[in-house]
Design an enzyme around this catalytic site. Structure first.
Site, PDB file in Angstrom:
ATOM      1  N   ASN A  27       0.837  -1.217   0.000  1.00 39.15           N
ATOM      2  CA  ASN A  27       0.000   0.000   0.000  1.00 39.15           C
ATOM      3  C   ASN A  27       0.862   1.253   0.000  1.00 39.15           C
ATOM      4  O   ASN A  27       0.530   2.236  -0.671  1.00 39.15           O
ATOM      5  CB  ASN A  27      -0.962  -0.004   1.195  1.00 39.15           C
ATOM      6  CG  ASN A  27      -2.222  -0.770   0.883  1.00 39.15           C
ATOM      7  OD1 ASN A  27      -3.030  -0.331   0.079  1.00 39.15           O
ATOM      8  ND2 ASN A  27      -2.371  -1.949   1.487  1.00 39.15           N
ATOM      9  N   ARG A  56       2.528   2.016  25.954  1.00 40.25           N
ATOM     10  CA  ARG A  56       2.214   2.473  24.604  1.00 40.25           C
ATOM     11  C   ARG A  56       2.421   3.978  24.455  1.00 40.25           C
ATOM     12  O   ARG A  56       2.914   4.467  23.438  1.00 40.25           O
ATOM     13  CB  ARG A  56       0.779   2.118  24.237  1.00 40.25           C
ATOM     14  CG  ARG A  56       0.432   2.628  22.832  1.00 40.25           C
ATOM     15  CD  ARG A  56      -1.018   2.441  22.495  1.00 40.25           C
ATOM     16  NE  ARG A  56      -1.272   1.023  22.324  1.00 40.25           N
ATOM     17  CZ  ARG A  56      -2.410   0.448  22.623  1.00 40.25           C
ATOM     18  NH1 ARG A  56      -3.398   1.142  23.091  1.00 40.25           N
ATOM     19  NH2 ARG A  56      -2.560  -0.843  22.452  1.00 40.25           N
ATOM     20  N   ARG A  66      -0.498  -2.284  14.854  1.00 36.12           N
ATOM     21  CA  ARG A  66      -0.704  -1.921  16.262  1.00 36.12           C
ATOM     22  C   ARG A  66      -1.923  -1.033  16.420  1.00 36.12           C
ATOM     23  O   ARG A  66      -2.261  -0.291  15.502  1.00 36.12           O
ATOM     24  CB  ARG A  66       0.501  -1.124  16.777  1.00 36.12           C
ATOM     25  CG  ARG A  66       1.621  -1.988  17.019  1.00 36.12           C
ATOM     26  CD  ARG A  66       2.879  -1.273  17.412  1.00 36.12           C
ATOM     27  NE  ARG A  66       3.842  -2.329  17.503  1.00 36.12           N
ATOM     28  CZ  ARG A  66       4.028  -3.073  18.586  1.00 36.12           C
ATOM     29  NH1 ARG A  66       3.403  -2.803  19.698  1.00 36.12           N
ATOM     30  NH2 ARG A  66       4.876  -4.074  18.558  1.00 36.12           N
ATOM     31  N   ASN A  79      -6.591   4.854   7.827  1.00 30.34           N
ATOM     32  CA  ASN A  79      -6.216   3.446   7.750  1.00 30.34           C
ATOM     33  C   ASN A  79      -6.942   2.803   6.576  1.00 30.34           C
ATOM     34  O   ASN A  79      -7.975   3.295   6.127  1.00 30.34           O
ATOM     35  CB  ASN A  79      -6.629   2.734   9.051  1.00 30.34           C
ATOM     36  CG  ASN A  79      -6.207   1.278   9.070  1.00 30.34           C
ATOM     37  OD1 ASN A  79      -5.106   0.921   8.635  1.00 30.34           O
ATOM     38  ND2 ASN A  79      -7.078   0.409   9.577  1.00 30.34           N
ATOM     39  N   HIS A 119      -8.541  -0.979   5.574  1.00 38.00           N
ATOM     40  CA  HIS A 119      -8.892  -2.278   6.159  1.00 38.00           C
ATOM     41  C   HIS A 119      -9.433  -3.193   5.057  1.00 38.00           C
ATOM     42  O   HIS A 119     -10.278  -2.765   4.267  1.00 38.00           O
ATOM     43  CB  HIS A 119      -9.947  -2.076   7.250  1.00 38.00           C
ATOM     44  CG  HIS A 119     -10.307  -3.358   7.923  1.00 38.00           C
ATOM     45  ND1 HIS A 119      -9.461  -3.989   8.824  1.00 38.00           N
ATOM     46  CD2 HIS A 119     -11.395  -4.166   7.811  1.00 38.00           C
ATOM     47  CE1 HIS A 119     -10.023  -5.111   9.232  1.00 38.00           C
ATOM     48  NE2 HIS A 119     -11.192  -5.253   8.637  1.00 38.00           N
ATOM     49  N   VAL A 152     -11.066  -0.134  17.235  1.00 37.58           N
ATOM     50  CA  VAL A 152     -10.307  -0.852  16.207  1.00 37.58           C
ATOM     51  C   VAL A 152     -11.179  -0.945  14.953  1.00 37.58           C
ATOM     52  O   VAL A 152     -12.224  -1.603  14.968  1.00 37.58           O
ATOM     53  CB  VAL A 152      -9.902  -2.262  16.706  1.00 37.58           C
ATOM     54  CG1 VAL A 152      -9.196  -3.043  15.599  1.00 37.58           C
ATOM     55  CG2 VAL A 152      -9.005  -2.156  17.929  1.00 37.58           C
ATOM     56  N   LYS A 191      -5.898  -5.454  -4.749  1.00 36.15           N
ATOM     57  CA  LYS A 191      -5.903  -4.681  -5.990  1.00 36.15           C
ATOM     58  C   LYS A 191      -6.763  -3.423  -5.822  1.00 36.15           C
ATOM     59  O   LYS A 191      -6.388  -2.328  -6.269  1.00 36.15           O
ATOM     60  CB  LYS A 191      -6.471  -5.569  -7.108  1.00 36.15           C
ATOM     61  CG  LYS A 191      -5.956  -5.238  -8.455  1.00 36.15           C
ATOM     62  CD  LYS A 191      -6.293  -6.318  -9.459  1.00 36.15           C
ATOM     63  CE  LYS A 191      -6.372  -5.650 -10.816  1.00 36.15           C
ATOM     64  NZ  LYS A 191      -7.504  -6.088 -11.612  1.00 36.15           N
TER      65      LYS A 191
HETATM   66  C1  GRF Z   1      -3.471  -4.790   3.704  1.00 34.75           C
HETATM   67  O1  GRF Z   1      -4.342  -5.829   3.359  1.00 34.75           O
HETATM   68  C2  GRF Z   1      -4.191  -3.761   4.547  1.00 34.75           C
HETATM   69  O2  GRF Z   1      -5.537  -3.635   4.224  1.00 34.75           O
HETATM   70  C3  GRF Z   1      -4.054  -4.311   5.940  1.00 34.75           C
HETATM   71  O3  GRF Z   1      -2.770  -4.877   5.960  1.00 34.75           O
HETATM   72  C4  GRF Z   1      -2.361  -5.254   4.648  1.00 34.75           C
HETATM   73  C5  GRF Z   1      -1.078  -4.541   4.399  1.00 34.75           C
HETATM   74  O4  GRF Z   1      -0.487  -4.857   3.191  1.00 34.75           O
HETATM   75  N1  GRF Z   1      -4.294  -3.275   6.910  1.00 34.75           N
HETATM   76  P1  GRF Z   1       0.798  -4.056   2.680  1.00 34.75           P
HETATM   77  O5  GRF Z   1       1.858  -4.145   3.785  1.00 34.75           O
HETATM   78  O6  GRF Z   1       0.391  -2.650   2.421  1.00 34.75           O
HETATM   79  O7  GRF Z   1       1.235  -4.789   1.452  1.00 34.75           O
END
Ligand code: GRF
Length: 217
Positions: A22, A73, A99, A115, A117, A152, A180
């Site tokens: 990502n 933390r 984390r 983030n 997900h 979370v 993708k």
């Molecule tokens: C991805 O599937 C993201 O949605 C999740 O962790 C994975 C990270 O993949 N939070 P990368 O390290 O970005 O390849």
């Protein structure tokens, strides 16, 4: 209703624990000029995260901060903030960061932590989201870009993409199909922020058309 970002080139800090695909997709969108941003620093909590190498290779400062060196933390996050501060980032981007984000980071970057997900929130929060979706038997899954809050995977959703779940899917094949889409919606979401088009009211995100005013609701 509040506007999350004023229009302009976004200064990004990235947190990553793993492979970093990502992060690379964001970097590529910037290179293509699809995303008006700069990645100022990448920080990892894992010494051997491939994301660190991927950042170094692209001349982006890459820093490992070892959480084991801190008892609480709060102290660990204080160290992160110390590292991020000089870069004056607009947005903290979680890219496979494993984390939970605590009050120190959330207080410093209020409504400025995002983030991605790999599920259609609010379904399948937490770890192994793709596997959760397969086991549950949903026919569609996908991914969600959201603001990070105290929970979370519970923050306001900016963008989602849907993918079909096939009968013969494995966790790997479904994860690939979702990934993708992750690589598209993350930069697209950040670009909306860079264009100053993203507004928050309650927990709802409104995307303002560039030619249209969003009234008070
Ligand atoms: C991805 O599937 C993201 O949605 C999740 O962790 C994975 C990270 O993949 N939070 P990368 O390290 O970005 O390849």
């Amino acid at each position: 209703m509040i506007r999350l970002m004023e229009p302009g080139r976004l200064r990004l800090g990235v947190l990553a624990s793993g492979r970093g695909s990502n992060f690379i997709a964001l970097w590529e969108a910037i290179e293509r000029q699809d995303l008006n941003a700069e990645i100022k620093i990448l920080i990892s909590d894992k010494a051997d995260a491939p994301a660190l190498e991927a950042a170094t290779k692209r001349n982006i400062p890459a820093v490992f901060i070892n959480p084991q060196e801190f008892t609480f933390r709060q102290e660990y996050e204080q160290a992160l903030v110390g590292e991020l501060m000089p870069f004056k980032i607009d947005l903290l981007v979680l890219a496979g960061y494993m984390r939970i984000i605590g009050s120190t980071l959330l207080g410093t970057y209020k409504n400025r932590v995002v983030n991605i997900h790999p599920a259609l929130l609010p379904s399948f929060k937490g770890l192994h989201a793709q596997e959760q979706a397969l086991v549950y038997g949903v026919k569609f899954s996908g991914c969600s870009v959201h603001l990070v809050d105290e929970g979370v995977d519970t923050g306001p959703i900016i963008k989602q993409a849907v993918v079909p779940v096939r009968q013969d899917d494995s966790v790997e094949s479904l994860s690939r199909r979702i990934l993708k889409e992750e690589h598209n919606i993350y930069w697209q979401s950040l670009q909306l922020l860079a264009q100053g088009q993203v507004y928050l009211s309650g927990r709802r995100i409104y995307i303002k058309d560039r030619n249209q005013e969003v009234g008070e609701r």
